[in-house]
Write a protein that holds these residues in place. Structure first.
Motif, PDB file in Angstrom:
ATOM      1  N   LEU A 152       0.796  -1.226   0.000  1.00 50.75           N
ATOM      2  CA  LEU A 152       0.000   0.000   0.000  1.00 50.75           C
ATOM      3  C   LEU A 152       0.827   1.274   0.000  1.00 50.75           C
ATOM      4  O   LEU A 152       0.258   2.371   0.033  1.00 50.75           O
ATOM      5  CB  LEU A 152      -0.957   0.000   1.202  1.00 50.75           C
ATOM      6  CG  LEU A 152      -1.993  -1.123   1.203  1.00 50.75           C
ATOM      7  CD1 LEU A 152      -2.787  -1.108   2.500  1.00 50.75           C
ATOM      8  CD2 LEU A 152      -2.899  -1.024  -0.009  1.00 50.75           C
ATOM      9  N   TYR A 153       2.148   1.170  -0.060  1.00 51.70           N
ATOM     10  CA  TYR A 153       3.010   2.348  -0.023  1.00 51.70           C
ATOM     11  C   TYR A 153       2.609   3.338  -1.125  1.00 51.70           C
ATOM     12  O   TYR A 153       2.520   2.976  -2.295  1.00 51.70           O
ATOM     13  CB  TYR A 153       4.474   1.945  -0.191  1.00 51.70           C
ATOM     14  CG  TYR A 153       5.410   3.123  -0.233  1.00 51.70           C
ATOM     15  CD1 TYR A 153       5.722   3.817   0.929  1.00 51.70           C
ATOM     16  CD2 TYR A 153       5.948   3.563  -1.438  1.00 51.70           C
ATOM     17  CE1 TYR A 153       6.571   4.907   0.892  1.00 51.70           C
ATOM     18  CE2 TYR A 153       6.791   4.658  -1.476  1.00 51.70           C
ATOM     19  CZ  TYR A 153       7.096   5.327  -0.311  1.00 51.70           C
ATOM     20  OH  TYR A 153       7.928   6.415  -0.343  1.00 51.70           O
ATOM     21  N   GLY A 154       2.324   4.560  -0.747  1.00 50.55           N
ATOM     22  CA  GLY A 154       1.955   5.610  -1.700  1.00 50.55           C
ATOM     23  C   GLY A 154       0.506   5.555  -2.157  1.00 50.55           C
ATOM     24  O   GLY A 154       0.079   6.383  -2.958  1.00 50.55           O
ATOM     25  N   ASN A 155      -0.266   4.608  -1.665  1.00 54.25           N
ATOM     26  CA  ASN A 155      -1.645   4.436  -2.100  1.00 54.25           C
ATOM     27  C   ASN A 155      -2.578   5.007  -1.030  1.00 54.25           C
ATOM     28  O   ASN A 155      -2.513   4.618   0.132  1.00 54.25           O
ATOM     29  CB  ASN A 155      -1.931   2.947  -2.316  1.00 54.25           C
ATOM     30  CG  ASN A 155      -3.158   2.702  -3.141  1.00 54.25           C
ATOM     31  OD1 ASN A 155      -4.142   3.421  -3.023  1.00 54.25           O
ATOM     32  ND2 ASN A 155      -3.107   1.686  -3.975  1.00 54.25           N
ATOM     33  N   ALA A 165       1.844  -1.285  -8.144  1.00 59.32           N
ATOM     34  CA  ALA A 165       1.392  -0.508  -9.304  1.00 59.32           C
ATOM     35  C   ALA A 165      -0.056  -0.852  -9.669  1.00 59.32           C
ATOM     36  O   ALA A 165      -0.871   0.040  -9.938  1.00 59.32           O
ATOM     37  CB  ALA A 165       2.313  -0.753 -10.500  1.00 59.32           C
ATOM     38  N   LEU A 166      -0.387  -2.131  -9.666  1.00 68.29           N
ATOM     39  CA  LEU A 166      -1.754  -2.533 -10.014  1.00 68.29           C
ATOM     40  C   LEU A 166      -2.764  -2.064  -8.969  1.00 68.29           C
ATOM     41  O   LEU A 166      -3.885  -1.691  -9.310  1.00 68.29           O
ATOM     42  CB  LEU A 166      -1.834  -4.047 -10.209  1.00 68.29           C
ATOM     43  CG  LEU A 166      -1.057  -4.603 -11.396  1.00 68.29           C
ATOM     44  CD1 LEU A 166      -1.246  -6.111 -11.507  1.00 68.29           C
ATOM     45  CD2 LEU A 166      -1.447  -3.921 -12.699  1.00 68.29           C
ATOM     46  N   LEU A 167      -2.377  -2.072  -7.708  1.00 68.75           N
ATOM     47  CA  LEU A 167      -3.275  -1.581  -6.654  1.00 68.75           C
ATOM     48  C   LEU A 167      -3.556  -0.092  -6.814  1.00 68.75           C
ATOM     49  O   LEU A 167      -4.604   0.402  -6.392  1.00 68.75           O
ATOM     50  CB  LEU A 167      -2.684  -1.859  -5.274  1.00 68.75           C
ATOM     51  CG  LEU A 167      -2.695  -3.326  -4.830  1.00 68.75           C
ATOM     52  CD1 LEU A 167      -1.852  -3.504  -3.569  1.00 68.75           C
ATOM     53  CD2 LEU A 167      -4.122  -3.811  -4.604  1.00 68.75           C
ATOM     54  N   ALA A 168      -2.629   0.627  -7.430  1.00 68.57           N
ATOM     55  CA  ALA A 168      -2.824   2.061  -7.678  1.00 68.57           C
ATOM     56  C   ALA A 168      -3.704   2.301  -8.904  1.00 68.57           C
ATOM     57  O   ALA A 168      -3.965   3.443  -9.271  1.00 68.57           O
ATOM     58  CB  ALA A 168      -1.469   2.743  -7.860  1.00 68.57           C
ATOM     59  N   GLU A 169      -4.151   1.203  -9.533  1.00 68.89           N
ATOM     60  CA  GLU A 169      -5.030   1.267 -10.716  1.00 68.89           C
ATOM     61  C   GLU A 169      -4.419   2.112 -11.835  1.00 68.89           C
ATOM     62  O   GLU A 169      -5.080   2.960 -12.432  1.00 68.89           O
ATOM     63  CB  GLU A 169      -6.416   1.787 -10.323  1.00 68.89           C
ATOM     64  CG  GLU A 169      -7.123   0.871  -9.351  1.00 68.89           C
ATOM     65  CD  GLU A 169      -8.488   1.372  -8.925  1.00 68.89           C
ATOM     66  OE1 GLU A 169      -8.853   2.535  -9.236  1.00 68.89           O
ATOM     67  OE2 GLU A 169      -9.208   0.600  -8.264  1.00 68.89           O
ATOM     68  N   VAL A 170      -3.152   1.840 -12.129  1.00 70.13           N
ATOM     69  CA  VAL A 170      -2.490   2.560 -13.219  1.00 70.13           C
ATOM     70  C   VAL A 170      -3.128   2.192 -14.549  1.00 70.13           C
ATOM     71  O   VAL A 170      -3.653   1.096 -14.726  1.00 70.13           O
ATOM     72  CB  VAL A 170      -0.963   2.277 -13.251  1.00 70.13           C
ATOM     73  CG1 VAL A 170      -0.295   2.721 -11.963  1.00 70.13           C
ATOM     74  CG2 VAL A 170      -0.663   0.826 -13.553  1.00 70.13           C
TER      75      VAL A 170
END
Length: 194
Positions: free
Chosen positions: A74-77, A125-130
Motif C-alpha cells: 500500500l506504499y503511496g496508495n 502498481a496494479l493496486l494504484a489502478e495505473v
C-alpha cells in the motif's frame, strides 16, 4: 541539463492498452524516452500527449520498506483496499511458495528474493489502478518462470505497458517494438507493429 539533444524531430505514437517494448544499446535513450512519456522530462520543443495521468513505474531496483507486507503493498496508495484484494493479488503473482499469505509478516530487502521484490512492485502498481505502466529493465534480474508469472498477470489487465528492455525475446506477448538506433551520437527511432 545537457547541451546535446537526446532526440530530435521525434514523432512517435504508442498504442493504448498494448504492450510495447523499447530496445536499443546502452546510452541510446530508452530511459529518457520513459521519462518523456511520464512527463518527468519535458521536451524543449513540441509536446507529449498521453491518454491518462494514472502512470506507474517499475524499475530494476524496487523500493522495499522494512515493514509489513501490507504496508509494502500500500506504499503511496491513499485508497482503502481490503485485505482480500491484497491476498488475491499476492496469490495471483505467486508471491510466496506457502499457500497462506500473512499481510502482517515483516519483510525487508534482505528477507526477499529479487523476484519477490519485483512482484511487490508490480502489485503496488496494479493496486494504484495505473492505466499506463512504464517498465525500465524491471525484469532483467529475474528467471524466465518469474517473468512469465508477472506478465501473465500484467497482460490480463487492460493497461498500456511500455517496457524498456535489452531482451525483448523474454516476453511472449508483445504488440509493438520501438528500436532506438544510435549512430555517431545521432538517434533514429523505428516503430514496428508485431
Amino acid at each position: 541539463n545537457s547541451e546535446d539533444y537526446i532526440f530530435q524531430n521525434l514523432d512517435l505514437f504508442i498504442p493504448k492498452n498494448k504492450h510495447t517494448v523499447i530496445t536499443g544499446p546502452n546510452g541510446s535513450g530508452k530511459s529518457t524516452l520513459l521519462g518523456l512519456i511520464s512527463q518527468v522530462f519535458y521536451p524543449e520543443d513540441g509536446n507529449i500527449e498521453i491518454s491518462s495521468s494514472k502512470i506507474g513505474y517499475v524499475g530494476v531496483t524496487p523500493l522495499i520498506l522494512e515493514d509489513t507486507l501490507r504496508e509494502n503493498f500500500l506504499y503511496g496508495n491513499l485508497k482503502n483496499i481490503d485485505d482480500d484484494e491484497l491476498i488475491a493479488l499476492a496469490s495471483e503473482f505467486e508471491l510466496f511458495v506457502e499457500n497462506e499469505i500473512n499481510l502482517d509478516k515483516a519483510i525487508s530487502n534482505r528477507s526477499l528474493s529479487a523476484g519477490q521484490m519485483q512482484k511487490i512492485s508490480f502489485i503496488r502498481a496494479l493496486l494504484a489502478e495505473v492505466e499506463i505502466l512504464l517498465l525500465d529493465e524491471s525484469t532483467s534480474n529475474l528467471d524466465i518462470q518469474t517473468k512469465e508469472i508477472i506478465f501473465s498477470v500484467i497482460n490480463s489487465q487492460n493497461i498500456t505497458v511500455v517496457n524498456s528492455t535489452h531482451n525483448p525475446e523474454d516476453f511472449k506477448f508483445i504488440d509493438n517494438q520501438i528500436i532506438i538506433h544510435l549512430n555517431d551520437d545521432k538517434r533514429t527511432v523505428e516503430f514496428i507493429k508485431l
